[in-house]
Motif scaffolding. Structure first.
Motif, short mmCIF file in Angstrom:
data_model
loop_
_atom_site.label_atom_id
_atom_site.label_comp_id
_atom_site.label_asym_id
_atom_site.label_seq_id
_atom_site.Cartn_x
_atom_site.Cartn_y
_atom_site.Cartn_z
N PRO A 31 0.37 -1.24 0.04
CA PRO A 31 0.06 0.01 0.29
C PRO A 31 0.88 1.23 -0.11
O PRO A 31 1.96 1.30 0.40
CB PRO A 31 -0.81 0.11 1.13
N SER A 34 -3.13 5.93 -0.72
CA SER A 34 -5.06 5.80 -0.55
C SER A 34 -4.84 4.46 -1.29
O SER A 34 -6.08 3.70 -1.86
CB SER A 34 -5.96 6.60 -0.87
N ALA A 35 -3.69 3.75 -2.53
CA ALA A 35 -3.89 3.25 -3.00
C ALA A 35 -2.99 1.91 -2.42
O ALA A 35 -2.10 1.82 -1.70
CB ALA A 35 -3.62 3.14 -4.25
N PHE A 37 -0.36 -1.06 -4.94
CA PHE A 37 0.07 -0.87 -5.85
C PHE A 37 0.91 -2.49 -6.12
O PHE A 37 1.09 -3.34 -5.11
CB PHE A 37 1.97 -0.49 -5.66
N ARG A 71 -1.75 0.28 -10.04
CA ARG A 71 -2.01 0.95 -8.73
C ARG A 71 -4.05 0.93 -8.89
O ARG A 71 -4.41 0.91 -9.74
CB ARG A 71 -2.24 2.22 -9.18
N TYR A 72 -3.92 0.24 -7.57
CA TYR A 72 -5.93 -0.22 -7.11
C TYR A 72 -6.00 1.42 -6.43
O TYR A 72 -5.35 1.03 -5.46
CB TYR A 72 -5.67 -1.73 -6.88
N ASP A 73 -7.08 1.64 -6.74
CA ASP A 73 -7.79 2.56 -5.91
C ASP A 73 -8.87 2.06 -5.09
O ASP A 73 -9.67 2.50 -4.35
CB ASP A 73 -7.74 4.26 -6.29
N GLY A 74 -8.86 1.22 -5.04
CA GLY A 74 -10.24 0.68 -4.93
C GLY A 74 -11.15 0.02 -5.63
O GLY A 74 -12.30 -0.53 -5.23
N SER A 75 -11.86 0.65 -6.60
CA SER A 75 -11.77 0.21 -7.83
C SER A 75 -12.16 0.03 -9.20
O SER A 75 -12.32 -0.70 -9.87
CB SER A 75 -13.87 1.04 -7.58
N SER A 76 -10.55 0.86 -9.37
CA SER A 76 -9.68 0.40 -10.61
C SER A 76 -8.11 -0.09 -10.55
O SER A 76 -7.84 0.92 -9.41
CB SER A 76 -10.63 1.57 -12.03
N TRP A 77 -8.22 -0.40 -11.81
CA TRP A 77 -6.57 -0.52 -11.57
C TRP A 77 -6.02 0.59 -13.40
O TRP A 77 -6.74 1.11 -13.58
CB TRP A 77 -6.32 -1.55 -12.76
#
Length: 156
Positions: A31, A34-35, A37, A71-77
């Motif tokens: 992490p 807020s993402a 990796f 990078r994943y923000d919780g909804s998309s890469w």
């Protein structure tokens, strides 16, 4: 969770290989901000016996696309590194470590030696070492951690 499944329920949140069949492993992750990796290891799998080529060979490097970081923000890469940081011989990102308020990536590069890259925002990256720390035989960043306010790196 479906009956008989493991709790907590786990589900895949990315496409296989992040859309590239040669991304064989999610080789590292951490992490940052807020993402999440994730660094990949690319192993050639398609046509013409590519997988039989020796690691670090010029022919193999010429056919590869190089390591990637997502990078994943919780909804998309989002792909934040492509092409092995501009060197397709960077086959994989073996380590991702947060140190000194930045994210660091350590690579496998059997041609010129492992590299260490730094980013303050996870998007713009700068190499912070000489390839292989001056010796191409230092082909892979195998261990990396922060200790006592400094970034420590071990190679093979």
């Amino acid at each position: 969770c479906p009956p008989g499944s493991v709790d907590p329920c786990l589900s895949q949140v990315s496409t296989d290989g992040f859309g590239n069949a040669d991304n064989r492993y999610a080789w590292s992750m951490t992490p940052f901000g807020s993402a999440l990796f994730v660094g990949t290891l690319e192993t050639l799998t398609s046509g013409g016996g590519d997988a039989e080529l020796d690691r670090g060979s010029a022919a193999r490097a010429a056919m590869g696309e190089g390591a990637e970081i997502f990078r994943y923000d919780g909804s998309s890469w989002a792909r934040v590194v492509a092409g092995g940081f501009g060197d397709v011989a960077n086959e994989g990102v073996r380590n991702l470590v947060v140190s000194g308020g930045a994210i660091h990536a350590g690579t496998l590069n059997a041609t010129t030696g492992g590299e260490v890259w730094r980013s303050a925002d996870g998007v713009e990256w700068t190499q912070i070492n000489a390839d292989g720390f001056g010796d191409p035989a230092n082909s892979s960043v195998r261990g990396m951690t922060e200790w006592r306010g400094q970034l420590w790196v071990g190679t093979v």
